[in-house]
Motif scaffolding. Structure first.
Motif, PDB file in Angstrom:
ATOM      1  N   ARG A  56     -69.133-106.510  24.747  1.00 35.44           N
ATOM      2  CA  ARG A  56     -70.135-106.310  25.663  1.00 35.44           C
ATOM      3  C   ARG A  56     -70.824-104.853  25.127  1.00 35.44           C
ATOM      4  O   ARG A  56     -72.138-104.838  25.035  1.00 35.44           O
ATOM      5  N   ALA A  57     -70.515-104.017  24.492  1.00 38.73           N
ATOM      6  CA  ALA A  57     -70.622-102.699  24.024  1.00 38.73           C
ATOM      7  C   ALA A  57     -71.628-103.035  22.803  1.00 38.73           C
ATOM      8  O   ALA A  57     -72.883-102.861  22.514  1.00 38.73           O
ATOM      9  N   VAL A  58     -70.965-104.231  21.911  1.00 34.00           N
ATOM     10  CA  VAL A  58     -71.883-104.578  20.762  1.00 34.00           C
ATOM     11  C   VAL A  58     -73.071-105.432  21.288  1.00 34.00           C
ATOM     12  O   VAL A  58     -74.009-105.267  20.330  1.00 34.00           O
ATOM     13  N   ARG A  59     -72.869-106.314  22.274  1.00 34.18           N
ATOM     14  CA  ARG A  59     -74.257-107.147  22.667  1.00 34.18           C
ATOM     15  C   ARG A  59     -75.408-106.076  23.288  1.00 34.18           C
ATOM     16  O   ARG A  59     -76.548-106.259  22.821  1.00 34.18           O
ATOM     17  N   SER A  60     -74.773-104.881  23.667  1.00 37.00           N
ATOM     18  CA  SER A  60     -75.712-103.869  24.212  1.00 37.00           C
ATOM     19  C   SER A  60     -76.285-103.356  23.003  1.00 37.00           C
ATOM     20  O   SER A  60     -77.627-103.115  22.786  1.00 37.00           O
TER      21      SER A  60
END
Length: 253
Positions: A155-159
């Motif tokens: 999720r952090a990467v997607r952000s």
């Protein structure tokens, strides 16, 4: 807007040249042609590099989204055999659905909804609070903890992907070199002919199409080729298949 401005500039330039231009005079046209060709070469080089960067950003974002949904699927597989993990299954489904309905509209503008993040935090807490009755359940719980961490990371990467975009230096370079490609031939001052008008239209079209394409593909979650939530929709079907293998048990009274 870009097309309208380009057409307006072209028409104004042709009208001015028609009234004031000189016909058949060599007013340093060789030097102007060399400068225009050099500007065209720079423009095409920047355009090609920008296209590669945009396509790489879209491809990378698609891969990162797939990694997140794979981690969610593995998490669901890990908790499915644990009888006490029924509420966690519901949280995984809720997180996947909310990511589609809340995250994706915001990601086109480089933002993420706080609601799925909160759901993910609650999910991690529920996994840690599990008290499996046997050693197999405890091993599955530890595996689930690892998969929750994978989802957090994904999720952090997607952000980060949602906050990426083509650097402004490329757009500025394209605009400057593109304007030079269009304007330089007009500085000679010759009256437009049929052949020169065709050349003007070709140059303007190349510049407008190139800049427009980059502006439409400069963000991985917005415009042409944008990464959609298809993987998050598909993973929810996988949850149904897992439930068929490990039916959820109703909570004990």
């Amino acid at each position: 807007m870009l097309v309208v401005v380009a057409v307006a500039i072209t028409l104004i330039a042709l009208l001015v040249l028609r009234r004031r231009g000189r016909e058949g005079e060599d007013n340093g046209s060789a030097s102007i042609d060399f400068a225009a060709n050099l500007a065209l070469a720079i423009y095409l080089l920047v355009l090609a590099y920008a296209v590669v960067l945009c396509r790489d950003a879209i491809s990378t974002s698609q891969t990162d989204v797939q990694a997140e949904t794979e981690a969610l699927s593995e998490l669901y597989w890990s908790v499915a055999p644990i009888p006490e993990a029924g509420p966690i299954r519901a949280q995984i489904r809720d997180y996947s659905a909310k990511s589609v309905s809340l995250d994706w509209p915001l990601m086109a503008h480089g933002e993420m909804s706080p609601v799925p993040t909160k759901l993910l935090e609650n999910m991690r807490a529920e996994v840690l609070r599990l008290k499996p009755a046997d050693e197999t359940g405890k091993a599955l719980q530890q595996t689930a903890v690892g998969h929750v961490s994978d989802v957090f990371h994904a999720r952090a990467v997607r952000s980060d992907d949602a906050n990426t975009g083509l650097e402004s230096i490329f757009v500025i370079s394209m605009l400057i070199s593109g304007l030079l490609v269009i304007v330089l031939p007009w500085t000679v001052g010759n009256r437009p002919t049929g052949a020169s008008i065709v050349g003007d239209l070709v140059r303007v079209t190349v510049v407008v199409v190139g800049v427009g394409f980059i502006m439409l593909t400069g963000h991985p979650f917005n415009g042409l080729g944008a990464v959609g939530p298809d993987d998050f929709v598909a993973v929810q079907q996988q949850y149904d298949q897992i439930d068929a293998q490990f039916p959820a048990k109703p909570p004990a009274d």
